[in-house]
Design a protein around this motif. Structure first.
Motif, PDB file in Angstrom:
ATOM      1  N   LEU A 142      -2.390   0.772   2.257  1.00  0.00           N
ATOM      2  CA  LEU A 142      -1.318   0.227   3.096  1.00  0.00           C
ATOM      3  C   LEU A 142      -1.666  -1.172   3.584  1.00  0.00           C
ATOM      4  O   LEU A 142      -0.788  -2.040   3.686  1.00  0.00           O
ATOM      5  N   HIS A 143      -2.937  -1.421   3.883  1.00  0.00           N
ATOM      6  CA  HIS A 143      -3.328  -2.765   4.310  1.00  0.00           C
ATOM      7  C   HIS A 143      -3.116  -3.779   3.188  1.00  0.00           C
ATOM      8  O   HIS A 143      -2.721  -4.926   3.447  1.00  0.00           O
ATOM      9  N   SER A 144      -3.341  -3.365   1.949  1.00  0.00           N
ATOM     10  CA  SER A 144      -3.166  -4.291   0.828  1.00  0.00           C
ATOM     11  C   SER A 144      -1.697  -4.578   0.539  1.00  0.00           C
ATOM     12  O   SER A 144      -1.357  -5.647   0.041  1.00  0.00           O
ATOM     13  N   ILE A 145      -0.812  -3.628   0.878  1.00  0.00           N
ATOM     14  CA  ILE A 145       0.615  -3.804   0.568  1.00  0.00           C
ATOM     15  C   ILE A 145       1.372  -4.376   1.759  1.00  0.00           C
ATOM     16  O   ILE A 145       2.186  -5.293   1.604  1.00  0.00           O
ATOM     17  N   VAL A 146       1.136  -3.841   2.937  1.00  0.00           N
ATOM     18  CA  VAL A 146       1.832  -4.310   4.149  1.00  0.00           C
ATOM     19  C   VAL A 146       0.790  -4.654   5.215  1.00  0.00           C
ATOM     20  O   VAL A 146       0.664  -3.954   6.237  1.00  0.00           O
ATOM     21  N   PRO A 147       0.023  -5.737   5.027  1.00  0.00           N
ATOM     22  CA  PRO A 147      -1.058  -6.077   5.964  1.00  0.00           C
ATOM     23  C   PRO A 147      -0.562  -6.368   7.368  1.00  0.00           C
ATOM     24  O   PRO A 147      -1.335  -6.274   8.323  1.00  0.00           O
ATOM     25  N   GLY A 148       0.714  -6.710   7.511  1.00  0.00           N
ATOM     26  CA  GLY A 148       1.239  -6.960   8.849  1.00  0.00           C
ATOM     27  C   GLY A 148       1.404  -5.691   9.660  1.00  0.00           C
ATOM     28  O   GLY A 148       1.515  -5.750  10.890  1.00  0.00           O
ATOM     29  N   LEU A 149       1.387  -4.538   8.994  1.00  0.00           N
ATOM     30  CA  LEU A 149       1.576  -3.264   9.687  1.00  0.00           C
ATOM     31  C   LEU A 149       0.288  -2.462   9.794  1.00  0.00           C
ATOM     32  O   LEU A 149       0.128  -1.649  10.710  1.00  0.00           O
ATOM     33  N   PHE A 150      -0.641  -2.677   8.845  1.00  0.00           N
ATOM     34  CA  PHE A 150      -1.873  -1.894   8.836  1.00  0.00           C
ATOM     35  C   PHE A 150      -3.065  -2.815   8.647  1.00  0.00           C
ATOM     36  O   PHE A 150      -3.068  -3.682   7.767  1.00  0.00           O
ATOM     37  N   LEU A 151      -4.079  -2.625   9.476  1.00  0.00           N
ATOM     38  CA  LEU A 151      -5.247  -3.493   9.479  1.00  0.00           C
ATOM     39  C   LEU A 151      -6.251  -3.067   8.414  1.00  0.00           C
ATOM     40  O   LEU A 151      -6.152  -1.990   7.821  1.00  0.00           O
ATOM     41  N   ALA A 152      -7.244  -3.924   8.188  1.00  0.00           N
ATOM     42  CA  ALA A 152      -8.257  -3.655   7.166  1.00  0.00           C
ATOM     43  C   ALA A 152      -9.100  -2.433   7.496  1.00  0.00           C
ATOM     44  O   ALA A 152      -9.658  -1.805   6.599  1.00  0.00           O
ATOM     45  N   ASP A 153      -9.196  -2.064   8.772  1.00  0.00           N
ATOM     46  CA  ASP A 153      -9.979  -0.890   9.140  1.00  0.00           C
ATOM     47  C   ASP A 153      -9.163   0.388   9.041  1.00  0.00           C
ATOM     48  O   ASP A 153      -9.594   1.458   9.469  1.00  0.00           O
ATOM     49  N   GLY A 154      -7.950   0.287   8.438  1.00  0.00           N
ATOM     50  CA  GLY A 154      -7.128   1.462   8.230  1.00  0.00           C
ATOM     51  C   GLY A 154      -6.327   1.898   9.432  1.00  0.00           C
ATOM     52  O   GLY A 154      -5.765   2.993   9.448  1.00  0.00           O
ATOM     53  N   LYS A 155      -6.246   1.055  10.464  1.00  0.00           N
ATOM     54  CA  LYS A 155      -5.483   1.406  11.651  1.00  0.00           C
ATOM     55  C   LYS A 155      -4.145   0.686  11.653  1.00  0.00           C
ATOM     56  O   LYS A 155      -4.010  -0.403  11.115  1.00  0.00           O
ATOM     57  N   SER A 156      -3.157   1.326  12.274  1.00  0.00           N
ATOM     58  CA  SER A 156      -1.834   0.721  12.380  1.00  0.00           C
ATOM     59  C   SER A 156      -1.848  -0.344  13.460  1.00  0.00           C
ATOM     60  O   SER A 156      -2.542  -0.215  14.477  1.00  0.00           O
ATOM     61  N   THR A 157      -1.102  -1.429  13.239  1.00  0.00           N
ATOM     62  CA  THR A 157      -0.993  -2.475  14.249  1.00  0.00           C
ATOM     63  C   THR A 157      -0.090  -2.041  15.393  1.00  0.00           C
ATOM     64  O   THR A 157      -0.090  -2.656  16.444  1.00  0.00           O
ATOM     65  N   THR A 158       0.693  -0.999  15.169  1.00  0.00           N
ATOM     66  CA  THR A 158       1.569  -0.465  16.222  1.00  0.00           C
ATOM     67  C   THR A 158       1.326   1.040  16.295  1.00  0.00           C
ATOM     68  O   THR A 158       0.251   1.514  16.010  1.00  0.00           O
ATOM     69  N   ASP A 159       2.358   1.779  16.684  1.00  0.00           N
ATOM     70  CA  ASP A 159       2.224   3.238  16.724  1.00  0.00           C
ATOM     71  C   ASP A 159       2.828   3.872  15.478  1.00  0.00           C
ATOM     72  O   ASP A 159       3.204   5.048  15.482  1.00  0.00           O
ATOM     73  N   LEU A 160       2.918   3.125  14.382  1.00  0.00           N
ATOM     74  CA  LEU A 160       3.504   3.656  13.159  1.00  0.00           C
ATOM     75  C   LEU A 160       2.619   4.750  12.555  1.00  0.00           C
ATOM     76  O   LEU A 160       1.394   4.714  12.658  1.00  0.00           O
ATOM     77  N   ILE A 161       3.273   5.708  11.906  1.00  0.00           N
ATOM     78  CA  ILE A 161       2.574   6.764  11.197  1.00  0.00           C
ATOM     79  C   ILE A 161       3.110   6.838   9.768  1.00  0.00           C
ATOM     80  O   ILE A 161       4.122   6.219   9.433  1.00  0.00           O
ATOM     81  N   VAL A 162       2.415   7.598   8.928  1.00  0.00           N
ATOM     82  CA  VAL A 162       2.822   7.778   7.537  1.00  0.00           C
ATOM     83  C   VAL A 162       3.179   9.248   7.347  1.00  0.00           C
ATOM     84  O   VAL A 162       2.379  10.136   7.662  1.00  0.00           O
ATOM     85  N   VAL A 163       4.378   9.494   6.823  1.00  0.00           N
ATOM     86  CA  VAL A 163       4.860  10.862   6.653  1.00  0.00           C
ATOM     87  C   VAL A 163       5.134  11.125   5.175  1.00  0.00           C
ATOM     88  O   VAL A 163       5.734  10.304   4.479  1.00  0.00           O
ATOM     89  N   LEU A 164       4.682  12.279   4.712  1.00  0.00           N
ATOM     90  CA  LEU A 164       4.940  12.722   3.345  1.00  0.00           C
ATOM     91  C   LEU A 164       5.090  14.236   3.362  1.00  0.00           C
ATOM     92  O   LEU A 164       4.233  14.934   3.916  1.00  0.00           O
ATOM     93  N   HIS A 165       6.175  14.745   2.786  1.00  0.00           N
ATOM     94  CA  HIS A 165       6.471  16.178   2.799  1.00  0.00           C
ATOM     95  C   HIS A 165       6.524  16.717   4.230  1.00  0.00           C
ATOM     96  O   HIS A 165       6.109  17.839   4.506  1.00  0.00           O
TER      97      HIS A 165
END
Length: 274
Positions: free
Chosen positions: A217-240
């Motif tokens: 996610l950091h490589s695709i949307v770096p503005g939303l997810f940092l290099a340490d794998g944390k979200s820049t906001t309170d966003l989460i990732v949902v699947l199924h």
């Protein structure tokens, strides 16, 4: 190919959503309740709904369309993805059963593709599998080398809910021996009507180390997810319907959590309100 934990993939495969289909806006009693597989597609429910409604029975299947909260639902998206987009991206908590309105006139051609026949849906599904194969391996040889019977079995297994038949064929597509991995087949769905993001990103870093969901996610949307794998906001990732930890290994996720089209359909959203 990594070893598939079938207890996980089976749990995903057999996940279902209870849906209340409202067949007539003038008759609140004209409803049908069906438990629908998350990986299935709305047009696959149409024949069953036609048999429950004289109004719909006289309609052309191509004219049938589905709507939730005033928004037409895209028939070429898996039902689980549609539910998560509608219920995890909205301002209200997820609702079950999911109430969907079924229409037979005033088709919104300017918003969604017209409901096709089942053969067209099958062709669309196989095109997605070929695309995922190309992204994953750099060619479509894995799919193209399947016999016609095996290609047909993928679709028949999906439409009849036969897990073993599906994996009997799909394991050959995911087999990376002698081919190697290129990029992760995934699509990102963001809030506020943002366009779907489909980008190429590798399973491993430049040193060959396995990457996590957060890395991807950091490589695709770096503005939303940092290099340490944390979200820049309170966003989460949902699947199924599940919130995925950002430290999830992307290879494991791709092998176990992809939809039957072999894509990871990842929803980026805020936590649902209580």
């Amino acid at each position: 190919m990594s070893t598939i934990e079938h207890s996980i993939s089976k749990a995903i495969w057999y996940g279902k959503i209870p849906i209340q289909f409202n067949l007539d806006p003038t008759d609140p009693t004209a409803t049908v309740f069906i438990e629908v597989p998350r990986y299935s597609y709305l047009p696959l429910t149409t024949p069953q709904l036609l048999s429950h409604s004289k109004r719909l029975e006289s309609s052309e299947p191509h004219s049938i369309w589905y709507e939730f909260n005033g928004e037409p639902l895209k028939w070429h998206y898996p039902i689980g993805l549609l539910y998560d987009m509608a219920n995890r991206m909205g301002p209200t908590p997820p609702q079950l059963p999911w109430c969907i309105n079924v229409h037979s006139n005033n088709f919104p051609d300017n918003v969604i593709l017209r409901n096709p026949g089942l053969e067209t849906i099958q062709d669309m599904y196989m095109s997605m599998i070929k695309e995922a194969d190309f992204i994953r391996h750099g060619s479509t040889k894995k799919v193209m080398n399947l016999s016609k019977q095996d290609q047909s079995q993928l679709w028949q297994a999906l439409s009849t809910e036969r897990y073993d038949d599906y994996w009997h064929v799909n394991q050959h597509i995911l087999d990376d021996r002698g081919v190697g991995l290129r990029s992760v087949p995934l699509r990102l769905y963001l809030p506020d009507q943002c366009p779907v993001i489909q980008d190429t990103t590798s399973f491993t870093d430049e040193q060959g180390a396995s990457r996590t969901l957060g890395d991807i996610l950091h490589s695709i949307v770096p503005g939303l997810f940092l290099a340490d794998g944390k979200s820049t906001t309170d966003l989460i990732v949902v699947l199924h319907g599940i919130q995925l930890p950002l430290h999830t290994p992307i290879r494991w996720a791709s092998d176990h959590l992809s939809y039957p089209d072999n894509f990871l359909h990842l929803i980026i959203c805020k936590p649902s309100p209580l």
